[in-house]
Design an enzyme around this catalytic site. Structure first.
Site, PDB file in Angstrom:
ATOM      1  N   ASP A   8       0.814  -1.223   0.000  1.00 32.32           N
ATOM      2  CA  ASP A   8       0.000   0.000   0.000  1.00 32.32           C
ATOM      3  C   ASP A   8       0.849   1.274   0.000  1.00 32.32           C
ATOM      4  O   ASP A   8       0.322   2.379   0.097  1.00 32.32           O
ATOM      5  CB  ASP A   8      -0.948   0.012   1.205  1.00 32.32           C
ATOM      6  CG  ASP A   8      -0.199  -0.041   2.526  1.00 32.32           C
ATOM      7  OD1 ASP A   8       1.057  -0.075   2.504  1.00 32.32           O
ATOM      8  OD2 ASP A   8      -0.858  -0.024   3.585  1.00 32.32           O
ATOM      9  N   GLU A  40       3.253   2.096   2.263  1.00 30.28           N
ATOM     10  CA  GLU A  40       3.884   2.416   3.551  1.00 30.28           C
ATOM     11  C   GLU A  40       5.342   1.951   3.535  1.00 30.28           C
ATOM     12  O   GLU A  40       5.699   0.981   2.859  1.00 30.28           O
ATOM     13  CB  GLU A  40       3.119   1.740   4.695  1.00 30.28           C
ATOM     14  CG  GLU A  40       1.786   2.400   4.970  1.00 30.28           C
ATOM     15  CD  GLU A  40       1.050   1.756   6.139  1.00 30.28           C
ATOM     16  OE1 GLU A  40       1.588   0.803   6.747  1.00 30.28           O
ATOM     17  OE2 GLU A  40      -0.069   2.212   6.431  1.00 30.28           O
ATOM     18  N   ASP A  61      22.524  31.775  -5.787  1.00 28.21           N
ATOM     19  CA  ASP A  61      21.239  31.544  -5.118  1.00 28.21           C
ATOM     20  C   ASP A  61      21.342  30.271  -4.297  1.00 28.21           C
ATOM     21  O   ASP A  61      22.200  29.422  -4.564  1.00 28.21           O
ATOM     22  CB  ASP A  61      20.106  31.424  -6.151  1.00 28.21           C
ATOM     23  CG  ASP A  61      18.763  31.903  -5.572  1.00 28.21           C
ATOM     24  OD1 ASP A  61      18.671  32.063  -4.339  1.00 28.21           O
ATOM     25  OD2 ASP A  61      17.818  32.104  -6.355  1.00 28.21           O
ATOM     26  N   LYS A 102      13.318  41.766  -7.500  1.00 29.66           N
ATOM     27  CA  LYS A 102      12.388  40.708  -7.947  1.00 29.66           C
ATOM     28  C   LYS A 102      11.018  40.844  -7.291  1.00 29.66           C
ATOM     29  O   LYS A 102      10.917  41.131  -6.113  1.00 29.66           O
ATOM     30  CB  LYS A 102      12.993  39.344  -7.581  1.00 29.66           C
ATOM     31  CG  LYS A 102      12.023  38.165  -7.660  1.00 29.66           C
ATOM     32  CD  LYS A 102      12.730  36.852  -7.406  1.00 29.66           C
ATOM     33  CE  LYS A 102      12.076  36.057  -6.311  1.00 29.66           C
ATOM     34  NZ  LYS A 102      12.696  34.770  -6.024  1.00 29.66           N
ATOM     35  N   ARG A 151       7.593  38.402  -6.957  1.00 25.14           N
ATOM     36  CA  ARG A 151       7.030  37.084  -7.283  1.00 25.14           C
ATOM     37  C   ARG A 151       5.544  37.229  -7.566  1.00 25.14           C
ATOM     38  O   ARG A 151       4.787  37.726  -6.738  1.00 25.14           O
ATOM     39  CB  ARG A 151       7.271  36.088  -6.142  1.00 25.14           C
ATOM     40  CG  ARG A 151       6.877  34.685  -6.517  1.00 25.14           C
ATOM     41  CD  ARG A 151       7.341  33.637  -5.517  1.00 25.14           C
ATOM     42  NE  ARG A 151       8.717  33.161  -5.706  1.00 25.14           N
ATOM     43  CZ  ARG A 151       9.101  32.371  -6.690  1.00 25.14           C
ATOM     44  NH1 ARG A 151       8.247  31.963  -7.598  1.00 25.14           N
ATOM     45  NH2 ARG A 151      10.359  31.973  -6.786  1.00 25.14           N
ATOM     46  N   ASP A 161      17.569  38.252  -5.824  1.00 19.33           N
ATOM     47  CA  ASP A 161      16.530  38.904  -4.999  1.00 19.33           C
ATOM     48  C   ASP A 161      17.140  39.374  -3.679  1.00 19.33           C
ATOM     49  O   ASP A 161      18.282  39.030  -3.340  1.00 19.33           O
ATOM     50  CB  ASP A 161      15.321  37.979  -4.750  1.00 19.33           C
ATOM     51  CG  ASP A 161      15.706  36.632  -4.162  1.00 19.33           C
ATOM     52  OD1 ASP A 161      16.738  36.559  -3.459  1.00 19.33           O
ATOM     53  OD2 ASP A 161      14.975  35.655  -4.394  1.00 19.33           O
ATOM     54  N   ARG A 215      11.097  26.972   3.056  1.00 21.78           N
ATOM     55  CA  ARG A 215      10.659  28.301   2.595  1.00 21.78           C
ATOM     56  C   ARG A 215       9.617  28.925   3.508  1.00 21.78           C
ATOM     57  O   ARG A 215       9.499  30.138   3.586  1.00 21.78           O
ATOM     58  CB  ARG A 215      10.139  28.220   1.151  1.00 21.78           C
ATOM     59  CG  ARG A 215      11.276  28.338   0.157  1.00 21.78           C
ATOM     60  CD  ARG A 215      10.806  28.146  -1.255  1.00 21.78           C
ATOM     61  NE  ARG A 215      10.438  26.757  -1.489  1.00 21.78           N
ATOM     62  CZ  ARG A 215      10.370  26.190  -2.686  1.00 21.78           C
ATOM     63  NH1 ARG A 215      10.631  26.912  -3.751  1.00 21.78           N
ATOM     64  NH2 ARG A 215      10.046  24.940  -2.832  1.00 21.78           N
TER      65      ARG A 215
HETATM   66  C1  R5P Z   1      13.910  32.509  -3.100  1.00 25.89           C
HETATM   67  O1  R5P Z   1      13.777  33.053  -2.016  1.00 25.89           O
HETATM   68  C2  R5P Z   1      14.948  31.450  -3.314  1.00 25.89           C
HETATM   69  O2  R5P Z   1      16.204  31.863  -2.871  1.00 25.89           O
HETATM   70  C3  R5P Z   1      15.022  31.072  -4.767  1.00 25.89           C
HETATM   71  O3  R5P Z   1      15.415  32.183  -5.518  1.00 25.89           O
HETATM   72  C4  R5P Z   1      13.703  30.572  -5.285  1.00 25.89           C
HETATM   73  O4  R5P Z   1      13.110  29.698  -4.370  1.00 25.89           O
HETATM   74  C5  R5P Z   1      13.891  29.882  -6.590  1.00 25.89           C
HETATM   75  O5  R5P Z   1      12.654  29.459  -7.035  1.00 25.89           O
HETATM   76  P1  R5P Z   1      12.362  29.355  -8.590  1.00 25.89           P
HETATM   77  O6  R5P Z   1      13.525  28.646  -9.197  1.00 25.89           O
HETATM   78  O7  R5P Z   1      11.081  28.571  -8.673  1.00 25.89           O
HETATM   79  O8  R5P Z   1      12.188  30.743  -9.120  1.00 25.89           O
END
Ligand code: R5P
Length: 319
Positions: free
Chosen positions: A41, A43, A222, A196, A198, A173, A100
């Site tokens: 199942d 698990e 990043d 940036k 979102r 960002d 996040r």
């Molecule tokens: C944002 O705060 C993170 O540092 C990344 O820039 C972000 O999570 C990247 O996400 P994606 O590739 O979907 O734009």
């Protein structure tokens, strides 16, 4: 250094056995024998085939996709070890998922990273070893020791090989400025930031760059590439502002949704990522994966010997 006779044990979940095997090879220890399977199942079924009593055990399990599967597996492995009387259980989580959501920035949302910390501790984890948390304050969500490493120390050699002169380090960002500043300091380069906004989980809008990038080569840094919307949109705006060569250095290659296609078609000549997350499918031609196994192995050695882990950063700098 061989640990064959010591109580150090390395155990892999099914999230990234290749990374675990590489760490084991760096440490010269065999992987602990275990069966991790599934009941019909779905698990998770776990059985360890070695005596764990009193051992110093390191479980390697990044919690990338499939996130929920990998987390539950890690919890069950920790519980198995606790009930098998392991001496100390360290969760090696090179990529820590659910990071996040680290604060309640609007009404009626969870603080998912805190929930992850709570369940890991209640499953029996004694300490955590991780790399580039999305937000460093997540360390404080744990009431157990957290050793936090920087993938930059592993990625930097690959960046140096590209011989990027007249270099500017750029964060895509505001949230990534701290990481970009660390890169900029290490490479003795000025810093720029992309403004940036979102719009949704997969769409971002960028119109301005703070700092001068015209006629410069740019290293975009990043902590993660998820759908690659952020990083590829940053490439577009940087080119529009007159940047020359573009190189991306990102720690966690989550690579979901349109990420592969976006990276393949983006303006960066090179996308450097670490192997904190496993990938089996086809990857973009411009992507180069740098292993964090030696870094993790050095940290495991130090934790096992009760030595300073922060001293690793100085070691990496000198290397
Ligand atoms: C944002 O705060 C993170 O540092 C990344 O820039 C972000 O999570 C990247 O996400 P994606 O590739 O979907 O734009």
């Amino acid at each position: 250094m061989s640990y064959k006779d010591s109580r150090l044990k390395l155990l892999s979940g099914s999230a990234h056995p290749e990374l675990a095997a590489e760490i084991a090879s760096c440490l010269d220890v065999p992987m602990t024998a275990a069966s991790i399977g599934r009941f019909p199942d779905g698990e998770i079924d776990i059985k360890l085939h070695e005596d764990m009593r009193g051992s110093d055990v390191f479980i390697v399990q990044p919690t990338g996709p499939p996130v929920n599967e990998n987390i539950v597996e890690l919890l069950l492995i920790a519980d198995t070890l606790r009930r098998a009387s392991a001496g100390r259980i360290t969760a090696v989580i090179p990529y820590f998922g659910y990071a996040r959501k680290d604060r309640k920035d609007e009404g009626r949302v969870p603080i998912s990273a805190k929930v992850m910390a709570n369940i890991l501790v209640s499953a029996g984890v004694d300490r955590v070893l991780t790399i580039d948390l999305h937000a460093q304050q997540i360390q404080g969500f744990f009431d157990i020791p957290v050793d936090h490493l920087w993938a930059r120390t592993a990625l930097e050699e690959a960046v140096q090989k590209l011989e990027l002169d007249n270099l500017v380090v750029c964060s895509p960002d505001v949230g990534g400025v701290k990481l970009a500043r660390a890169w900029a300091t290490s490479l003795s380069a000025p810093l720029a930031i992309v403004d940036k906004r979102r719009v949704s989980g997969v769409k971002v809008v960028m119109e301005n760059v703070i700092g001068d990038v015209e006629g410069c080569n740019v290293l975009l840094t990043d902590d993660m590439i998820s759908t690659a919307g952020t990083i590829t949109e940053a490439c577009r705006i940087l080119k529009a502002k007159g940047a020359l060569r573009l190189v991306i250095a990102a720690t966690h290659a989550v690579l979901c949704g349109p990420a592969i296609e976006r990276l393949q078609n983006c303006m960066a000549e090179k996308v450097l990522v670490s192997n904190t997350i496993a990938h089996s499918g086809e990857l973009p031609d411009n992507l180069e994966v740098v292993s964090v196994a030696p870094l993790l192995a050095r940290a495991v050695t130090r934790i096992h010997r009760e030595e300073s882990v922060s001293a690793l950063f100085n070691e990496a700098k000198k290397a």
